[in-house]
Motif scaffolding. Structure first.
Motif, PDB file in Angstrom:
ATOM      1  N   TRP A  57      -9.047   2.523  -4.660  1.00 40.43           N
ATOM      2  CA  TRP A  57      -7.942   2.611  -5.282  1.00 40.43           C
ATOM      3  C   TRP A  57      -8.444   2.442  -6.907  1.00 40.43           C
ATOM      4  O   TRP A  57      -7.852   2.940  -7.778  1.00 40.43           O
ATOM      5  CB  TRP A  57      -7.104   1.607  -5.004  1.00 40.43           C
ATOM      6  CG  TRP A  57      -5.870   2.076  -4.205  1.00 40.43           C
ATOM      7  CD1 TRP A  57      -5.900   1.637  -2.999  1.00 40.43           C
ATOM      8  CD2 TRP A  57      -4.813   3.196  -4.466  1.00 40.43           C
ATOM      9  NE1 TRP A  57      -4.540   2.493  -2.298  1.00 40.43           N
ATOM     10  CE2 TRP A  57      -4.129   3.378  -3.561  1.00 40.43           C
ATOM     11  CE3 TRP A  57      -4.797   4.269  -5.565  1.00 40.43           C
ATOM     12  CZ2 TRP A  57      -3.060   4.288  -3.451  1.00 40.43           C
ATOM     13  CZ3 TRP A  57      -3.686   4.966  -5.453  1.00 40.43           C
ATOM     14  CH2 TRP A  57      -3.053   5.076  -4.408  1.00 40.43           C
ATOM     15  N   LEU A  62      -5.746   7.851   0.825  1.00 43.03           N
ATOM     16  CA  LEU A  62      -5.482   6.582   0.734  1.00 43.03           C
ATOM     17  C   LEU A  62      -4.549   5.902   1.670  1.00 43.03           C
ATOM     18  O   LEU A  62      -4.639   4.864   1.894  1.00 43.03           O
ATOM     19  CB  LEU A  62      -5.582   6.127  -0.655  1.00 43.03           C
ATOM     20  CG  LEU A  62      -6.982   6.195  -1.555  1.00 43.03           C
ATOM     21  CD1 LEU A  62      -6.687   5.959  -3.112  1.00 43.03           C
ATOM     22  CD2 LEU A  62      -7.985   5.495  -0.885  1.00 43.03           C
ATOM     23  N   SER A  89       1.736   6.507  -6.747  1.00 47.22           N
ATOM     24  CA  SER A  89       0.794   7.323  -7.369  1.00 47.22           C
ATOM     25  C   SER A  89       1.114   8.561  -7.164  1.00 47.22           C
ATOM     26  O   SER A  89       0.898   9.467  -8.123  1.00 47.22           O
ATOM     27  CB  SER A  89      -0.557   6.922  -6.611  1.00 47.22           C
ATOM     28  OG  SER A  89      -1.606   7.681  -7.014  1.00 47.22           O
ATOM     29  N   TRP A 111       0.835  -1.172  -0.162  1.00 46.99           N
ATOM     30  CA  TRP A 111      -0.038   0.101   0.055  1.00 46.99           C
ATOM     31  C   TRP A 111       0.722   1.216   0.041  1.00 46.99           C
ATOM     32  O   TRP A 111       0.609   2.260  -0.804  1.00 46.99           O
ATOM     33  CB  TRP A 111      -0.993   0.066   1.215  1.00 46.99           C
ATOM     34  CG  TRP A 111      -2.216  -0.737   0.971  1.00 46.99           C
ATOM     35  CD1 TRP A 111      -2.343  -1.958   1.183  1.00 46.99           C
ATOM     36  CD2 TRP A 111      -3.557  -0.251   0.759  1.00 46.99           C
ATOM     37  NE1 TRP A 111      -3.852  -2.281   0.870  1.00 46.99           N
ATOM     38  CE2 TRP A 111      -4.348  -1.217   0.604  1.00 46.99           C
ATOM     39  CE3 TRP A 111      -3.863   1.204   0.088  1.00 46.99           C
ATOM     40  CZ2 TRP A 111      -5.844  -0.998   0.355  1.00 46.99           C
ATOM     41  CZ3 TRP A 111      -5.076   1.253  -0.217  1.00 46.99           C
ATOM     42  CH2 TRP A 111      -6.105   0.272  -0.151  1.00 46.99           C
ATOM     43  N   THR A 140      -4.398  10.384  -2.943  1.00 48.37           N
ATOM     44  CA  THR A 140      -3.400   9.567  -2.517  1.00 48.37           C
ATOM     45  C   THR A 140      -3.178   9.827  -0.928  1.00 48.37           C
ATOM     46  O   THR A 140      -2.968   8.655  -0.520  1.00 48.37           O
ATOM     47  CB  THR A 140      -2.132   9.843  -3.260  1.00 48.37           C
ATOM     48  OG1 THR A 140      -2.465   9.865  -4.702  1.00 48.37           O
ATOM     49  CG2 THR A 140      -0.995   9.087  -3.000  1.00 48.37           C
ATOM     50  N   THR A 159       0.769   4.008  -3.008  1.00 46.35           N
ATOM     51  CA  THR A 159       0.659   5.442  -2.946  1.00 46.35           C
ATOM     52  C   THR A 159       1.877   6.389  -3.202  1.00 46.35           C
ATOM     53  O   THR A 159       1.601   7.504  -3.875  1.00 46.35           O
ATOM     54  CB  THR A 159       0.344   5.704  -1.377  1.00 46.35           C
ATOM     55  OG1 THR A 159       1.120   5.184  -0.262  1.00 46.35           O
ATOM     56  CG2 THR A 159      -0.914   5.159  -0.899  1.00 46.35           C
TER      57      THR A 159
END
Length: 118
Positions: free
Chosen positions: A96, A62, A29, A22, A59, A26
């Motif tokens: 996502w 998340l 991204s 994860w 982002t 991120t």
């Protein structure tokens, strides 16, 4: 009690590997949004910066959701003493998917606008 929650749940560290994935997702991204803003600012100006800022905000949210999800799952797994337990929902995964789909749509829209302008 804090020491119990800090120890890994299993030898394979699946929850920890998921949390790290994860974090990598991120980070990549965020880098993607920043690179896109840098490359498109010449053609689209403030619009590319707004898209990048929105993407970075999503982002960041998340990232926080992913971290909370890991801590929650870790606490449940450590506290369950081997019993089968229900973990978290798939809402962050859906979020996502929405972010990735939106990024693809924005990329397509920017590509079409560049072709029409040029």
């Amino acid at each position: 009690m804090s020491g119990t929650l800090d120890r890994p749940f299993d030898v394979g560290l699946q929850a920890e590997r998921t949390a790290l994935s994860w974090q990598r997702t991120t980070l990549s991204s965020a880098v993607g949004f920043l690179v896109a803003a840098r490359l498109l600012v010449v053609d689209f100006g403030i619009l590319s910066i707004l898209v990048a800022a929105t993407g970075l905000l999503i982002t960041a949210m998340l990232f926080v959701i992913g971290h909370r999800r890991y801590r929650s799952a870790h606490a449940i797994l450590v506290g369950s003493s081997g019993k089968r337990v229900a973990l978290t929902s798939a809402v962050p995964l859906f979020a996502w998917a929405v972010v990735v789909f939106s990024l693809a749509v924005f990329g397509l829209a920017f590509t079409i606008l560049i072709e029409l302008a040029g």
